[in-house]
Design a protein around this motif. Structure first.
Motif, PDB file in Angstrom:
ATOM      1  N   ALA A 115     -59.975 -20.013 -20.429  1.00 13.26           N
ATOM      2  CA  ALA A 115     -58.739 -20.367 -19.728  1.00 13.26           C
ATOM      3  C   ALA A 115     -57.652 -20.808 -20.700  1.00 13.26           C
ATOM      4  CB  ALA A 115     -59.019 -21.467 -18.709  1.00 13.26           C
ATOM      5  N   ASN A 116     -58.028 -21.547 -21.733  1.00  9.85           N
ATOM      6  CA  ASN A 116     -57.093 -22.007 -22.754  1.00  9.85           C
ATOM      7  C   ASN A 116     -57.281 -21.173 -24.002  1.00  9.85           C
ATOM      8  OD1 ASN A 116     -56.058 -24.332 -21.309  1.00  9.85           O
ATOM      9  ND2 ASN A 116     -58.013 -25.331 -21.733  1.00  9.85           N
ATOM     10  N   ARG A 117     -56.257 -20.423 -24.380  1.00 11.60           N
ATOM     11  CA  ARG A 117     -56.377 -19.630 -25.601  1.00 11.60           C
ATOM     12  C   ARG A 117     -55.001 -19.352 -26.186  1.00 11.60           C
ATOM     13  NH1 ARG A 117     -57.104 -16.505 -21.124  1.00 11.60           N
ATOM     14  NH2 ARG A 117     -56.197 -14.404 -21.089  1.00 11.60           N
ATOM     15  N   VAL A 118     -54.990 -19.217 -27.498  1.00 12.16           N
ATOM     16  CA  VAL A 118     -53.758 -18.912 -28.228  1.00 12.16           C
ATOM     17  C   VAL A 118     -54.023 -17.675 -29.069  1.00 12.16           C
ATOM     18  CG1 VAL A 118     -52.047 -19.730 -29.883  1.00 12.16           C
ATOM     19  CG2 VAL A 118     -53.173 -21.364 -28.336  1.00 12.16           C
ATOM     20  N   ILE A 119     -53.204 -16.653 -28.888  1.00 14.76           N
ATOM     21  CA  ILE A 119     -53.331 -15.395 -29.617  1.00 14.76           C
ATOM     22  C   ILE A 119     -52.066 -15.213 -30.452  1.00 14.76           C
ATOM     23  CG2 ILE A 119     -53.786 -12.930 -29.469  1.00 14.76           C
ATOM     24  CD1 ILE A 119     -55.902 -14.786 -28.101  1.00 14.76           C
ATOM     25  N   VAL A 120     -52.227 -15.175 -31.757  1.00 11.80           N
ATOM     26  CA  VAL A 120     -51.073 -14.983 -32.644  1.00 11.80           C
ATOM     27  C   VAL A 120     -50.887 -13.493 -32.897  1.00 11.80           C
ATOM     28  CG1 VAL A 120     -50.155 -15.419 -34.958  1.00 11.80           C
ATOM     29  CG2 VAL A 120     -51.312 -17.259 -33.690  1.00 11.80           C
ATOM     30  N   HIS A 121     -49.642 -13.027 -32.781  1.00 13.57           N
ATOM     31  CA  HIS A 121     -49.332 -11.597 -32.906  1.00 13.57           C
ATOM     32  C   HIS A 121     -48.795 -11.213 -34.282  1.00 13.57           C
ATOM     33  CE1 HIS A 121     -50.089 -11.474 -28.668  1.00 13.57           C
ATOM     34  NE2 HIS A 121     -49.063 -12.261 -28.393  1.00 13.57           N
ATOM     35  N   ARG A 122     -48.384 -12.176 -35.078  1.00 11.76           N
ATOM     36  CA  ARG A 122     -47.855 -11.882 -36.399  1.00 11.76           C
ATOM     37  C   ARG A 122     -48.982 -11.801 -37.424  1.00 11.76           C
ATOM     38  NH1 ARG A 122     -42.389 -12.765 -37.212  1.00 11.76           N
ATOM     39  NH2 ARG A 122     -41.281 -12.160 -35.333  1.00 11.76           N
ATOM     40  N   SER A 123     -48.811 -10.923 -38.393  1.00 16.65           N
ATOM     41  CA  SER A 123     -49.808 -10.753 -39.442  1.00 16.65           C
ATOM     42  C   SER A 123     -49.874 -11.972 -40.352  1.00 16.65           C
ATOM     43  CB  SER A 123     -49.452  -9.518 -40.281  1.00 16.65           C
ATOM     44  OG  SER A 123     -50.291  -9.425 -41.418  1.00 16.65           O
ATOM     45  N   ARG A 124     -51.050 -12.245 -40.843  1.00 16.04           N
ATOM     46  CA  ARG A 124     -51.203 -13.311 -41.831  1.00 16.04           C
ATOM     47  C   ARG A 124     -50.440 -12.978 -43.114  1.00 16.04           C
ATOM     48  NH1 ARG A 124     -57.458 -13.615 -43.109  1.00 16.04           N
ATOM     49  NH2 ARG A 124     -56.704 -15.424 -44.266  1.00 16.04           N
ATOM     50  N   PHE A 125     -50.059 -11.697 -43.300  1.00 21.28           N
ATOM     51  CA  PHE A 125     -49.290 -11.324 -44.484  1.00 21.28           C
ATOM     52  C   PHE A 125     -47.805 -11.668 -44.332  1.00 21.28           C
ATOM     53  CE2 PHE A 125     -53.135  -8.871 -45.062  1.00 21.28           C
ATOM     54  CZ  PHE A 125     -53.387  -9.071 -46.414  1.00 21.28           C
ATOM     55  N   GLU A 126     -47.383 -12.010 -43.131  1.00 21.27           N
ATOM     56  CA  GLU A 126     -46.050 -12.587 -42.948  1.00 21.27           C
ATOM     57  C   GLU A 126     -46.127 -14.088 -43.183  1.00 21.27           C
ATOM     58  OE1 GLU A 126     -42.681 -13.203 -39.482  1.00 21.27           O
ATOM     59  OE2 GLU A 126     -43.828 -11.338 -39.536  1.00 21.27           O
ATOM     60  N   VAL A 127     -47.043 -14.737 -42.484  1.00 19.34           N
ATOM     61  CA  VAL A 127     -47.305 -16.157 -42.708  1.00 19.34           C
ATOM     62  C   VAL A 127     -48.739 -16.433 -42.260  1.00 19.34           C
ATOM     63  CG1 VAL A 127     -46.361 -16.829 -40.455  1.00 19.34           C
ATOM     64  CG2 VAL A 127     -46.496 -18.511 -42.303  1.00 19.34           C
TER      65      VAL A 127
END
Length: 274
Positions: free
Chosen positions: A69-81
């Motif tokens: 129910a609680n989740r965070v999905i990051v869409h930016r590449s680790r090569f950006e930050v």
């Protein structure tokens, strides 16, 4: 890079920072290295091909935790930050920070560097606010910090890393107060070790391939020392071909079921501490 539906990333995906899902639970999961998006002003400066970036990202980790129910999905590449590095090392400027890879064609201009760090700052503001909300609602919480790691670094046809040094599931606990959170941690380890797939149980070990020294778990334990238990979970990329990016959906579905199965026991473990 392809999504799970086989569709290419769009400009909108490149512009998105992250997606937050909030529900009625004290258990949170994050996939902060799942993203492949790169903002437009960095694309011409990037020296790496898409497949080279993908190899060091954590594709499909968002898929594994999608039932929480609680989740965070990051869409930016680790090569950006890289949100799992401290701020002063979150933008890769030297090959020593990035597995020996030359990330940029030339030195990254200062204004582009600073623009990338805005995401780092904003992410941790957002995360702290979200966790404060869960803390108010439930008293305490667990964060499952989900990642993956390569085990065929010498090439697609090379021998994999010796299993003695590369468990299928590595649990990282470096910044954790073990005395305070041992019961919660053991609950998770027990759930992982009981789970059966293809007639066997996963190789689950603690602090072998990785020790959980990332910025996110450190941040949580610093800012929520009495109420927040953050556990780094590294899945070996046995659920995909790390060179082609091709997933094994049977394994992914098993890992998805595994993560979902831990939630009731983790909630009980937290309730037992309060």
């Amino acid at each position: 890079m392809l999504t799970l539906k086989g569709e290419p990333l769009t400009d909108a995906d490149n512009d998105s920072w992250w997606t937050v899902h909030r529900g009625e639970s004290p258990v949170v999961a994050t996939a902060i290295h799942d993203g492949h998006g790169l903002r437009a002003d960095l694309q011409a400066l990037m020296a790496l091909a898409d497949d080279e970036r993908l190899r060091e990202e954590d594709p499909y980790t968002a898929y594994i935790l999608q039932d929480l129910a609680n989740r965070v999905i990051v869409h930016r590449s680790r090569f950006e930050v890289d949100l799992n590095r401290a701020r002063d090392g979150a933008v890769y400027t030297d090959p020593s920070q990035a597995w020996g890879l030359n990330v940029w064609r030339d030195a990254l201009p200062r204004d582009r560097h600073e623009a990338s760090l805005v995401l780092h700052d904003e992410y941790y503001r957002m995360l702290r606010s979200m966790l404060q909300s869960i803390e108010r609602r439930h008293g305490s919480f667990v964060v499952l910090d989900v990642h993956s790691y390569n085990h065929r670094r010498d090439g697609p046809d090379s021998d994999p890393t010796d299993p003695a040094a590369a468990p299928e599931i590595n649990i990282g606990t470096h910044s954790m107060d073990r005395g305070r959170w041992a019961h919660v941690l053991e609950t998770l380890l027990d759930a992982f070790r009981r789970f059966e797939f293809r007639g066997k149980r996963f190789d689950v070990r603690e602090n072998v391939a990785f020790q959980g020294r990332g910025e996110q778990t450190r941040f949580i334990h610093e800012h929520f020392p009495q109420t927040g238990c953050a556990i780094a979970i590294e899945f070996k990329k046995f659920f995909m071909d790390e060179w082609t990016g091709e997933p094994d959906f049977e394994v992914l579905e098993a890992l998805r079921a595994l993560i979902a199965s831990t939630v009731p026991d983790l909630v009980k473990a937290l309730d037992g501490r309060q």
